[in-house]
Design a protein around this motif. Structure first.
Motif, short mmCIF file in Angstrom:
data_model
loop_
_atom_site.label_atom_id
_atom_site.label_comp_id
_atom_site.label_asym_id
_atom_site.label_seq_id
_atom_site.Cartn_x
_atom_site.Cartn_y
_atom_site.Cartn_z
N GLU A 161 11.91 -2.68 20.31
CA GLU A 161 12.56 -2.75 19.01
C GLU A 161 11.80 -3.73 18.14
O GLU A 161 11.49 -4.84 18.57
CB GLU A 161 14.01 -3.19 19.17
CG GLU A 161 14.90 -2.16 19.83
CD GLU A 161 16.36 -2.57 19.79
OE1 GLU A 161 16.97 -2.44 18.70
OE2 GLU A 161 16.87 -3.02 20.83
N ALA A 162 11.49 -3.32 16.94
CA ALA A 162 10.71 -4.17 16.04
C ALA A 162 11.01 -3.78 14.61
O ALA A 162 11.49 -2.67 14.32
CB ALA A 162 9.22 -4.02 16.33
N GLU A 163 10.70 -4.68 13.69
CA GLU A 163 10.86 -4.38 12.27
C GLU A 163 9.81 -3.37 11.86
O GLU A 163 8.61 -3.54 12.13
CB GLU A 163 10.71 -5.65 11.44
CG GLU A 163 10.91 -5.44 9.95
CD GLU A 163 10.82 -6.75 9.16
OE1 GLU A 163 10.72 -6.68 7.92
OE2 GLU A 163 10.84 -7.83 9.79
N LEU A 164 10.24 -2.30 11.22
CA LEU A 164 9.31 -1.25 10.83
C LEU A 164 8.59 -1.64 9.54
O LEU A 164 9.18 -2.25 8.65
CB LEU A 164 10.06 0.07 10.63
CG LEU A 164 10.89 0.56 11.82
CD1 LEU A 164 11.44 1.95 11.53
CD2 LEU A 164 10.09 0.56 13.11
N PRO A 165 7.31 -1.30 9.42
CA PRO A 165 6.52 -1.70 8.24
C PRO A 165 7.03 -1.02 6.97
O PRO A 165 7.01 0.21 6.88
CB PRO A 165 5.10 -1.26 8.58
CG PRO A 165 5.28 -0.18 9.60
CD PRO A 165 6.51 -0.52 10.38
N SER A 166 7.48 -1.82 6.02
CA SER A 166 8.12 -1.26 4.83
C SER A 166 7.15 -0.44 3.99
O SER A 166 7.55 0.55 3.35
CB SER A 166 8.73 -2.37 3.98
OG SER A 166 7.74 -3.29 3.56
N THR A 167 5.86 -0.81 3.98
CA THR A 167 4.90 -0.05 3.17
C THR A 167 4.79 1.38 3.66
O THR A 167 4.82 2.33 2.87
CB THR A 167 3.51 -0.72 3.23
OG1 THR A 167 3.62 -2.06 2.71
CG2 THR A 167 2.51 0.06 2.39
N ALA A 168 4.69 1.57 4.98
CA ALA A 168 4.60 2.91 5.54
C ALA A 168 5.92 3.65 5.36
O ALA A 168 5.94 4.85 5.06
CB ALA A 168 4.23 2.85 7.01
N ILE A 169 7.04 2.94 5.54
CA ILE A 169 8.36 3.57 5.37
C ILE A 169 8.51 4.10 3.95
O ILE A 169 8.99 5.22 3.73
CB ILE A 169 9.48 2.55 5.68
CG1 ILE A 169 9.52 2.24 7.18
CG2 ILE A 169 10.83 3.06 5.20
CD1 ILE A 169 10.08 3.33 8.05
N LYS A 170 8.09 3.30 2.97
CA LYS A 170 8.28 3.68 1.58
C LYS A 170 7.27 4.74 1.11
O LYS A 170 7.41 5.29 0.03
CB LYS A 170 8.19 2.45 0.68
CG LYS A 170 9.44 1.56 0.77
CD LYS A 170 9.39 0.42 -0.23
CE LYS A 170 10.69 -0.36 -0.23
NZ LYS A 170 11.84 0.45 -0.67
N SER A 171 6.25 5.03 1.93
CA SER A 171 5.25 6.00 1.52
C SER A 171 5.70 7.43 1.74
O SER A 171 5.12 8.36 1.19
CB SER A 171 3.94 5.75 2.28
OG SER A 171 4.10 6.08 3.65
N LEU A 172 6.74 7.63 2.57
CA LEU A 172 7.20 9.00 2.80
C LEU A 172 8.68 9.00 3.10
O LEU A 172 9.18 8.16 3.84
CB LEU A 172 6.44 9.66 3.95
CG LEU A 172 6.69 9.22 5.38
CD1 LEU A 172 6.21 10.30 6.34
CD2 LEU A 172 5.98 7.92 5.71
#
Length: 420
Positions: free
Chosen positions: A80-91
């Protein structure tokens, strides 16, 4: 930033092979973390969304390799880890990690997803489903926190509106839930069947995918034993079919499932395009003397919203006025001012309605792709136009179309990628 440079006016011919479905792929990759074994996919499209999803997997210590259409994912050491917001917001499809993380760990923390700006696309039906399964959902500072401290329990869930994303996300969360989940008013898209097939082959118990009632009986674990071949991309196929009718002298579109395209090909035939529909390919001859049509987008098996923009340049060849009524995303009109720059006679006279009339003077111009399918319509119009067309924000097109430069070049198009 990249741009596509198109020298238009060249007639197209030859054959093109359709890649794996983007809308399946972006759900299947998050689904892979539900497995307790490595997972292998083939017919994976080479698109930016795949690479962004790999970045998200890496943040959770999930290794992946992608080469030659084959994608290997190993979730056996997932953390479990914090997901990278830049990649999350890209799609936008990154929201499938909500369902898969909830199914795997009983909790998920995901930044609000990004993706194409085509009007409001709320996730309230996703949240409704998670809560029905026993999860608690909290939204704070652009982030969704989902927890199921007492575990997920099967439930009867009725979607207030048909939603592909919510249907898939609820399936992902429910595969490990205790008991049986009955999902009513579910979406029926082929990509949902593809997801269910993948999960069932790993031991899930999902019945009814492709109908409006899906039953998911929870199982304790999932194990991959075979390579999963992703279905062909019906939106990519429709895009090339429309392009072939608009600018082709005979094009064979290969690796298609014609049944997935019936609402689209029916409209092309209604226009006067003499399609030769075969078992797994469709031949498009040179098309002339086309008649205008009326299109109304609808959930599958209706006319896909993702194909109303790609078919638009073809409508300009019809002798009269064609009307598109967009019922899914009425604000999906950002291609209109850009097409007008190329000489397309297109207007948005009222909310949710687009009119297209015959256009004889396409000319090159600098235009911007606002999202994937808008970009596809600009590429087609640019190929039809005289002179040079530059499509900026090309990343949007590359997000959704597998090897598009190579495929178009093999059809005799003159198109390159350049730095903007």
């Amino acid at each position: 930033m990249k741009k596509l440079v198109i020298h238009g006016g060249r007639r197209l011919s030859g054959e093109v092979t359709i890649g794996g479905a983007k809308n399946s792929t972006v759900a299947l990759i998050p689904a892979a973390i539900l497995a307790e074994t490595p997972v292998k996919f083939d017919s994976v499209p080479d698109i930016l969304d795949v690479y962004n999803l790999q970045v998200i997997l890496e943040s959770m210590n999930v290794t992946s390799t992608f080469k030659g259409g084959e994608l290997m994912i190993d979730p056996t050491e997932i953390i479990e880890a914090e997901l990278p917001s830049t990649a999350i917001k890209s799609l936008r499809a990154s929201y499938y990690f909500m369902g898969s993380l909830l199914g795997r760990f009983g909790r998920a923390t995901v930044t609000f997803p990004g993706g194409d700006n085509i009007g409001p696309r709320p996730i309230d039906q996703h949240i409704k489903g998670f809560e029905a399964l026993g999860a608690k959902v909290r939204e704070e500072n652009d982030t969704v926190y989902i927890t199921a401290d007492d575990g997920l329990k099967g439930a009867r869930i009725f979607l207030d509106m048909v939603s592909v994303g919510a249907t898939m996300n609820i399936i992902l969360a429910a595969v490990h839930a205790e008991g049986t989940t009955i999902l009513e008013n579910a979406a029926r898209e082929p990509e949902i069947i593809d997801l269910a097939t993948f999960l069932n082959n790993m031991g899930a118990q999902i019945r009814g995918a492709g109908t409006d009632v899906v039953r998911i009986t929870g199982v304790p674990k999932l194990e991959s034993k075979n390579t999963h071949t992703i279905i062909p991309d019906r939106i990519e196929a429709g895009t090339y079919l429309a392009l072939a009718a608009a600018q082709g002298d005979g094009v064979l579109v290969k690796n298609v499932i014609p049944e997935h395209l019936e609402s689209f090909t029916a409209k092309m035939i209604e226009m006067g395009v003499q399609l030769d529909v075969r078992e797994d390919s469709i031949y498009v001859p040179k098309s002339e003397n086309l008649t205008p049509i009326h299109i109304k987008t609808a959930p599958f098996p209706g006319f896909a919203t993702d194909l109303q923009q790609p078919i638009t340049p073809l409508l300009t060849l019809a002798d009269g006025e064609s009307v598109i009524t967009e019922t899914i995303y009425p604000e999906r009109t950002r291609h209109i001012p850009e097409l007008q720059k190329l000489g397309v006679a297109i207007e948005n006279p009222e909310y949710g309605q687009i009119t297209v009339t015959k256009s004889n003077n396409f000319h090159g111009a600098s235009v911007a792709a606002a999202e994937i399918r808008a970009g596809a319509s600009l590429v087609t119009a640019g190929l039809m136009a005289d002179g040079i067309t530059e499509v900026t924000n090309a990343e949007h097109v590359l997000r959704g179309y597998d090897h598009i430069i190579h495929k178009l070049t093999m059809l005799n198009a003159d198109i390159q990628i350049a730095e903007d």
